[in-house]
Design a protein around this motif. Structure first.
Motif, mmCIF file in Angstrom:
data_model
loop_
_atom_site.group_PDB
_atom_site.id
_atom_site.type_symbol
_atom_site.label_atom_id
_atom_site.label_comp_id
_atom_site.label_asym_id
_atom_site.label_seq_id
_atom_site.Cartn_x
_atom_site.Cartn_y
_atom_site.Cartn_z
ATOM 1 N N THR A 15 0.851 -1.187 0.000
ATOM 2 C CA THR A 15 0.000 0.000 0.000
ATOM 3 C C THR A 15 0.887 1.237 0.000
ATOM 4 O OG1 THR A 15 -1.682 -1.193 1.240
ATOM 5 C CG2 THR A 15 -1.828 1.213 1.247
ATOM 6 N N PRO A 17 2.160 4.614 0.966
ATOM 7 C CA PRO A 17 1.952 5.308 2.234
ATOM 8 C C PRO A 17 1.147 6.608 2.120
ATOM 9 C CG PRO A 17 4.254 4.701 1.962
ATOM 10 C CD PRO A 17 3.563 4.400 0.676
ATOM 11 N N THR A 19 -0.886 7.721 -0.667
ATOM 12 C CA THR A 19 -2.154 7.690 -1.401
ATOM 13 C C THR A 19 -3.069 6.543 -0.997
ATOM 14 O OG1 THR A 19 -1.228 6.330 -3.156
ATOM 15 C CG2 THR A 19 -1.044 8.734 -3.418
ATOM 16 N N GLN A 20 -2.520 5.594 -0.267
ATOM 17 C CA GLN A 20 -3.253 4.387 0.144
ATOM 18 C C GLN A 20 -3.666 3.512 -1.040
ATOM 19 O OE1 GLN A 20 -3.331 3.594 3.464
ATOM 20 N NE2 GLN A 20 -2.051 5.415 3.522
ATOM 21 N N GLU A 21 -3.047 3.709 -2.193
ATOM 22 C CA GLU A 21 -3.308 2.867 -3.360
ATOM 23 C C GLU A 21 -2.552 1.550 -3.209
ATOM 24 O OE1 GLU A 21 -3.507 5.128 -7.370
ATOM 25 O OE2 GLU A 21 -1.925 6.050 -6.157
ATOM 26 N N THR A 22 -3.106 0.490 -3.765
ATOM 27 C CA THR A 22 -2.413 -0.789 -3.806
ATOM 28 C C THR A 22 -1.470 -0.777 -5.002
ATOM 29 O OG1 THR A 22 -4.266 -1.924 -2.785
ATOM 30 C CG2 THR A 22 -2.690 -3.288 -3.983
ATOM 31 N N GLN A 39 6.479 -3.086 4.909
ATOM 32 C CA GLN A 39 5.298 -3.879 4.568
ATOM 33 C C GLN A 39 5.661 -5.243 3.995
ATOM 34 O OE1 GLN A 39 2.155 -1.751 2.375
ATOM 35 N NE2 GLN A 39 3.448 0.065 2.610
#
Length: 62
Positions: A15, A17, A19-22, A39
């Protein structure tokens, strides 16, 4: 002092950090961001780092 870059041996999902996009990171990708590296917890996801060898002098090689 910035963290040393590590290289991925396998593809991993993390993820982002900010934008929280995968994200899908491919093998061979160098990771310098500690927040992303944290992660990736499976040890087989990383390329094994070769220990640095000291330089040998001519007398040691013979």
């Amino acid at each position: 002092m910035p963290a040393a870059a590590r290289t991925l041996a396998t593809a991993v999902f993390v993820t982002a950090p900010k934008t929280q996009e995968t994200l899908l990171l491919q093998p061979g990708t160098e990771i310098r961001d500690a927040a992303i590296a944290e992660q990736i917890t499976h040890p087989d996801a990383w390329v094994l780092e070769q220990p640095r060898q000291s330089r040998r002098t001519k007398t040691e090689v013979s």
